[in-house]
Scaffold this motif. Structure first.
Motif, PDB file in Angstrom:
ATOM      1  N   SER A   9       0.811  -1.224   0.000  1.00 27.54           N
ATOM      2  CA  SER A   9       0.000   0.000   0.000  1.00 27.54           C
ATOM      3  C   SER A   9       0.840   1.266   0.000  1.00 27.54           C
ATOM      4  O   SER A   9       0.303   2.363  -0.148  1.00 27.54           O
ATOM      5  CB  SER A   9      -0.914  -0.001   1.230  1.00 27.54           C
ATOM      6  N   PHE A  11       3.760   4.249  -0.973  1.00 29.23           N
ATOM      7  CA  PHE A  11       3.900   5.159  -2.123  1.00 29.23           C
ATOM      8  C   PHE A  11       4.642   4.480  -3.276  1.00 29.23           C
ATOM      9  O   PHE A  11       4.130   4.374  -4.397  1.00 29.23           O
ATOM     10  CB  PHE A  11       4.633   6.419  -1.630  1.00 29.23           C
ATOM     11  N   ILE A  12       5.836   3.974  -3.001  1.00 27.98           N
ATOM     12  CA  ILE A  12       6.635   3.342  -4.063  1.00 27.98           C
ATOM     13  C   ILE A  12       5.999   2.008  -4.473  1.00 27.98           C
ATOM     14  O   ILE A  12       5.857   1.701  -5.658  1.00 27.98           O
ATOM     15  CB  ILE A  12       8.094   3.118  -3.604  1.00 27.98           C
ATOM     16  N   ARG A  32      -0.508  -4.531   6.042  1.00 26.55           N
ATOM     17  CA  ARG A  32      -0.687  -4.874   7.454  1.00 26.55           C
ATOM     18  C   ARG A  32      -2.151  -5.140   7.778  1.00 26.55           C
ATOM     19  O   ARG A  32      -2.470  -5.982   8.593  1.00 26.55           O
ATOM     20  CB  ARG A  32      -0.168  -3.744   8.346  1.00 26.55           C
ATOM     21  N   THR A  79       9.683  -4.051  -0.033  1.00 28.58           N
ATOM     22  CA  THR A  79       9.692  -2.584   0.099  1.00 28.58           C
ATOM     23  C   THR A  79       9.286  -2.121   1.498  1.00 28.58           C
ATOM     24  O   THR A  79       9.592  -1.001   1.879  1.00 28.58           O
ATOM     25  CB  THR A  79       8.731  -1.902  -0.920  1.00 28.58           C
ATOM     26  N   TYR A 158      16.169   6.787  11.004  1.00 33.91           N
ATOM     27  CA  TYR A 158      15.713   6.166   9.758  1.00 33.91           C
ATOM     28  C   TYR A 158      16.921   5.714   8.924  1.00 33.91           C
ATOM     29  O   TYR A 158      16.947   4.602   8.400  1.00 33.91           O
ATOM     30  CB  TYR A 158      14.838   7.150   8.955  1.00 33.91           C
ATOM     31  N   LYS A 162      17.862   1.798   7.754  1.00 30.44           N
ATOM     32  CA  LYS A 162      18.062   1.317   6.377  1.00 30.44           C
ATOM     33  C   LYS A 162      19.464   0.741   6.201  1.00 30.44           C
ATOM     34  O   LYS A 162      19.669  -0.237   5.467  1.00 30.44           O
ATOM     35  CB  LYS A 162      17.827   2.456   5.372  1.00 30.44           C
ATOM     36  N   VAL A 188      12.065  10.255  -2.983  1.00 35.18           N
ATOM     37  CA  VAL A 188      11.219   9.835  -4.097  1.00 35.18           C
ATOM     38  C   VAL A 188       9.964  10.711  -4.137  1.00 35.18           C
ATOM     39  O   VAL A 188       9.251  10.824  -3.131  1.00 35.18           O
ATOM     40  CB  VAL A 188      10.830   8.343  -3.953  1.00 35.18           C
ATOM     41  N   SER A 200       8.076  11.435   1.842  1.00 30.69           N
ATOM     42  CA  SER A 200       8.873  12.188   0.868  1.00 30.69           C
ATOM     43  C   SER A 200       8.014  13.172   0.060  1.00 30.69           C
ATOM     44  O   SER A 200       8.488  14.254  -0.287  1.00 30.69           O
ATOM     45  CB  SER A 200       9.651  11.243  -0.057  1.00 30.69           C
TER      46      SER A 200
HETATM   47  P1  NDP Z   1       5.402   4.485   2.668  1.00 28.29           P
HETATM   48  O1  NDP Z   1       5.377   5.043   4.035  1.00 28.29           O
HETATM   49  O2  NDP Z   1       4.442   4.991   1.669  1.00 28.29           O
HETATM   50  O3  NDP Z   1       5.331   2.914   2.709  1.00 28.29           O
HETATM   51  C1  NDP Z   1       5.931   2.166   3.707  1.00 28.29           C
HETATM   52  C2  NDP Z   1       5.307   0.800   3.742  1.00 28.29           C
HETATM   53  O4  NDP Z   1       5.928   0.018   4.761  1.00 28.29           O
HETATM   54  C3  NDP Z   1       3.829   0.839   4.032  1.00 28.29           C
HETATM   55  O5  NDP Z   1       3.175   0.040   3.120  1.00 28.29           O
HETATM   56  C4  NDP Z   1       3.742   0.278   5.435  1.00 28.29           C
HETATM   57  O6  NDP Z   1       2.571  -0.473   5.659  1.00 28.29           O
HETATM   58  C5  NDP Z   1       4.920  -0.668   5.462  1.00 28.29           C
HETATM   59  N1  NDP Z   1       5.289  -0.984   6.852  1.00 28.29           N
HETATM   60  C6  NDP Z   1       5.828  -0.170   7.770  1.00 28.29           C
HETATM   61  N2  NDP Z   1       5.977  -0.833   8.933  1.00 28.29           N
HETATM   62  C7  NDP Z   1       5.513  -2.090   8.726  1.00 28.29           C
HETATM   63  C8  NDP Z   1       5.367  -3.254   9.538  1.00 28.29           C
HETATM   64  N3  NDP Z   1       5.758  -3.267  10.827  1.00 28.29           N
HETATM   65  N4  NDP Z   1       4.841  -4.362   8.984  1.00 28.29           N
HETATM   66  C9  NDP Z   1       4.445  -4.370   7.687  1.00 28.29           C
HETATM   67  N5  NDP Z   1       4.544  -3.304   6.880  1.00 28.29           N
HETATM   68  C10 NDP Z   1       5.064  -2.184   7.403  1.00 28.29           C
HETATM   69  O7  NDP Z   1       6.897   4.715   2.179  1.00 28.29           O
HETATM   70  P2  NDP Z   1       7.645   4.694   0.789  1.00 28.29           P
HETATM   71  O8  NDP Z   1       6.849   4.118  -0.303  1.00 28.29           O
HETATM   72  O9  NDP Z   1       8.220   6.014   0.653  1.00 28.29           O
HETATM   73  O10 NDP Z   1       8.829   3.681   1.159  1.00 28.29           O
HETATM   74  C11 NDP Z   1       8.883   2.356   0.704  1.00 28.29           C
HETATM   75  C12 NDP Z   1      10.289   1.857   0.842  1.00 28.29           C
HETATM   76  O11 NDP Z   1      11.165   2.708   0.114  1.00 28.29           O
HETATM   77  C13 NDP Z   1      10.833   1.840   2.266  1.00 28.29           C
HETATM   78  O12 NDP Z   1      11.655   0.698   2.393  1.00 28.29           O
HETATM   79  C14 NDP Z   1      11.668   3.112   2.330  1.00 28.29           C
HETATM   80  O13 NDP Z   1      12.690   3.011   3.283  1.00 28.29           O
HETATM   81  C15 NDP Z   1      12.233   3.136   0.920  1.00 28.29           C
HETATM   82  N6  NDP Z   1      12.696   4.428   0.451  1.00 28.29           N
HETATM   83  C16 NDP Z   1      11.816   5.483   0.354  1.00 28.29           C
HETATM   84  C17 NDP Z   1      12.262   6.697  -0.110  1.00 28.29           C
HETATM   85  C18 NDP Z   1      11.350   7.864  -0.280  1.00 28.29           C
HETATM   86  O14 NDP Z   1      11.824   8.983  -0.474  1.00 28.29           O
HETATM   87  N7  NDP Z   1      10.050   7.680  -0.262  1.00 28.29           N
HETATM   88  C19 NDP Z   1      13.679   6.911  -0.473  1.00 28.29           C
HETATM   89  C20 NDP Z   1      14.502   5.737  -0.352  1.00 28.29           C
HETATM   90  C21 NDP Z   1      14.010   4.554   0.097  1.00 28.29           C
HETATM   91  P3  NDP Z   1       1.193   0.177   6.111  1.00 28.29           P
HETATM   92  O15 NDP Z   1       0.586   0.665   4.835  1.00 28.29           O
HETATM   93  O16 NDP Z   1       0.471  -0.936   6.752  1.00 28.29           O
HETATM   94  O17 NDP Z   1       1.491   1.312   7.043  1.00 28.29           O
END
Ligand code: NDP
Length: 317
Positions: A9, A11-12, A32, A79, A158, A162, A188, A200
């Protein structure tokens, strides 16, 4: 072909699921809380979702929660990882889900013989934070690693999460029958598929909300569609290997504001910097590996426009 996307669910990941469905994949997607419409409606309404998207409930911290999901998949896109500000307990809120969660997913992968490759969404956070100077002559590349001690001293939780997660993942996959590729994006931005605000895109929203000042920070920026596609290319290309830095531009917030001003001349945008310290310098990033993989980077101004228009359409400002 069947693949798994964890944290679908997000963003990426939402873009990743969309592009995978468009390419004909069957996608086993973890969230989740599958009963939360805000987290799933935008996924189940994607083209091809009815036929080829399967939602599973899985929490990163629940041992074995991913066993049934990854079994039968040829590829796993991991992700899921927490990314938000204002945490109170870094260990419990950020480091455990990132580090233990990654090992939990990889542990499930190791139990099945179906998986050929894991594509891990890592970050520039695991690359560039080591105390080494970042100045205009410096070129950051995939050989760089962030330093956990530096992260702890600077309380960059954070970034630490990572770094520890990617490092542990490489150690884990060393003697396994499947391999791993990591995608290491900077900030991103771009169109949001999900209805909720992610961290982001919030960085751009804070400039559109009538604020007087912009933050005194310099970041790398990259478009979400390019990041999602890089994940797929890294899975599909057998010779893809190691880490892939994804940064289209390194830019200070003042430059982001300048681009917004050119795009929207009548909009109220921040006029001055939040402090009077010198701007953190820009630096270079070597993105040749990602280009060779087939990524064509969207220019920063286009990414900013897509972000602003999407945030507007979703009534965030
Ligand atoms: P989002 O916050 O949109 O998505 C994060 C996701 O992680 C959500 O789907 C969330 O689930 C899930 N999550 C968090 N904690 C748990 C948990 N305990 N159990 C299961 N799922 C969990 O972030 P992004 O799309 O921005 O990030 C996605 C990935 O990209 C991450 O790994 C982030 O570190 C990495 N990233 C992001 C960047 C950015 O600028 N956006 C840059 C570089 C890396 P739920 O929907 O249930 O909350």
């Amino acid at each position: 072909k069947t693949v798994c996307v964890t944290g679908a669910s997000g963003f990426i990941a939402s873009w990743l699921v969309k592009l995978l469905l468009e390419r004909g994949y069957t996608v086993k997607a973890t969230v989740r809380d599958p009963s939360d419409a805000k987290k799933t409606d935008h996924l189940t309404s994607l083209d091809g979702a009815k036929e080829r998207l399967h939602l599973f409930k899985a929490n990163l911290l629940e041992e074995g929660a991913f066993d049934a999901v990854v079994d039968g998949c040829e590829g796993v896109f991991h992700t899921a990882s927490p990314f938000y500000h204002g945490i109170k307990d870094p260990q419990a809120e950020m480091i455990d889900p990132a580090l233990k969660g990654t090992l939990n997913v990889l542990g499930s992968v190791a139990k099945t013989s179906s998986v050929r490759r894991v594509v891990l969404t890592s970050s520039v956070a695991a690359v560039a934070f080591n105390g080494k100077p970042r100045t205009p002559e410096v070129v950051v590349d995939e050989t760089w690693w962030s330093n956990p001690d530096f992260c702890r001293e600077s309380q960059l939780w954070y970034v630490l999460s990572k770094t520890l997660a990617e490092d542990a993942a490489w150690k884990f996959v060393k003697d396994k029958t499947f391999d791993m590729v990591t995608i290491n994006p900077a900030m991103v931005i771009g169109s949001l598929l999900q209805p909720t605000l992610n961290t982001s895109c919030a960085a751009i929203l804070q400039l559109l909300n009538g604020a007087e000042t912009y933050p005194n920070a310099t970041f790398g920026w990259v478009n979400v569609k390019d990041v999602a596609l890089a994940h797929i290319l890294a899975f599909e290309n057998p010779s893809a290997n190691g880490r892939y830095l994804m940064v289209e531009s390194v830019a200070h917030y003042s430059e982001i504001v300048k681009i917004l001003r050119e795009l929207y001349p009548t909009m109220k945008l921040p006029e001055k910097c939040a402090d009077d310290k010198p701007f953190p310098p820009k630096y270079q990033v070597n993105i040749e590996k990602a280009k060779q993989l087939g990524v064509v980077f969207t220019p920063l101004s286009e990414s900013i426009k897509e972000t602003a228009e999407s945030l507007k359409e979703k009534n965030f400002y």
